[in-house]
Design a protein around this motif. Structure first.
Motif: not given
Length: 224
Positions: A171-189, A195-201
């Motif tokens: 997110r801090a790079l300031g460009k590009g669409f950020v996709m969170a992926e990897g070991r996300i296995n609950t709604p809370e995560l 909230r950490a900066g992902a555009d999509a998960v």
């Protein structure tokens, strides 16, 4: 509305059954995909040309396509050949994801990215580090994902769960669409990744690998 705006703020359901498992059939993957969309997924991640061809006519949401290969001389698995890129584009992928690490493979990461752009598809760089993301964005990738954090020699064992620090760094790079992926296995995560900066998960195993999820519950019950 363009592809990225359609998935911004949403869930990407990775419909990838266990290799060789009971659900590893294109018709079942297509049913998984339709169920995920019915449940609210804004997009899908689909592996394999046969699976993509089965899914594409069934849904209207954007699809991230990949081809996985098991190579004797490289640990790289995700979209390693130019012919894979061409097949994914022909089968209807809106976005083509590829391994964006500098590790050797049949076609360089730069060549795979260039072929994706030549075919008029958006490129998603599956990254392990900030350096991977920078190189991908400089080359024209639209999406950078944390997919490979923890799965390279450089990053193995750094995190038990999602790499929230890498999400924030992207997110801090300031460009590009950020996709969170990897070991996300609950709604809370998933919410924490946003909230950490992902555009999509992107979420995979917890949604579509029944063997894995069943194993989590079975182990917990046995342990109790």
């Amino acid at each position: 509305m363009n592809v990225l705006e359609r998935i911004r703020g949403g869930l990407i359901a990775s419909c990838q059954p266990v290799d060789g498992g009971a659900m590893d059939r294109p018709d079942i993957v297509a049913a998984m995909a339709q169920a995920a969309v019915a449940g609210g997924a804004a997009g899908l991640r689909i592996e394999g040309i046969a699976n993509l061809r089965a899914v594409r006519p069934c849904v209207s949401v954007p699809i991230v396509g990949i081809v996985k290969s098991d190579l004797d001389d490289s640990p790289v698995r995700i979209t390693v050949r130019l012919e894979d890129v061409r097949a994914l584009a022909e089968a209807g992928a809106d976005v083509i994801a590829y391994d964006a690490t500098p590790r050797p493979r049949p076609a360089s990461r730069e060549a795979v990215l260039a072929e994706t752009l030549r075919l008029g598809r958006l490129a998603m760089a599956d990254c392990a580090t900030v350096a991977d993301a920078r190189a991908a964005l400089d080359g024209g990738a639209a999406v950078v994902g944390t997919t490979l954090s923890g799965y390279t020699a450089e990053t193995e064992g750094l995190h038990d769960g999602p790499d929230f620090d890498l999400i924030a760094a992207f997110r801090a790079l300031g460009k590009g669409f950020v996709m969170a992926e990897g070991r996300i296995n609950t709604p809370e995560l998933a919410a924490q990744a946003r909230r950490a900066g992902a555009d999509a998960v992107t979420v995979g195993s917890a949604l579509t690998r029944l063997e894995h999820v069943t194993g989590w519950f079975a182990a917990a019950i046995r342990g109790a």
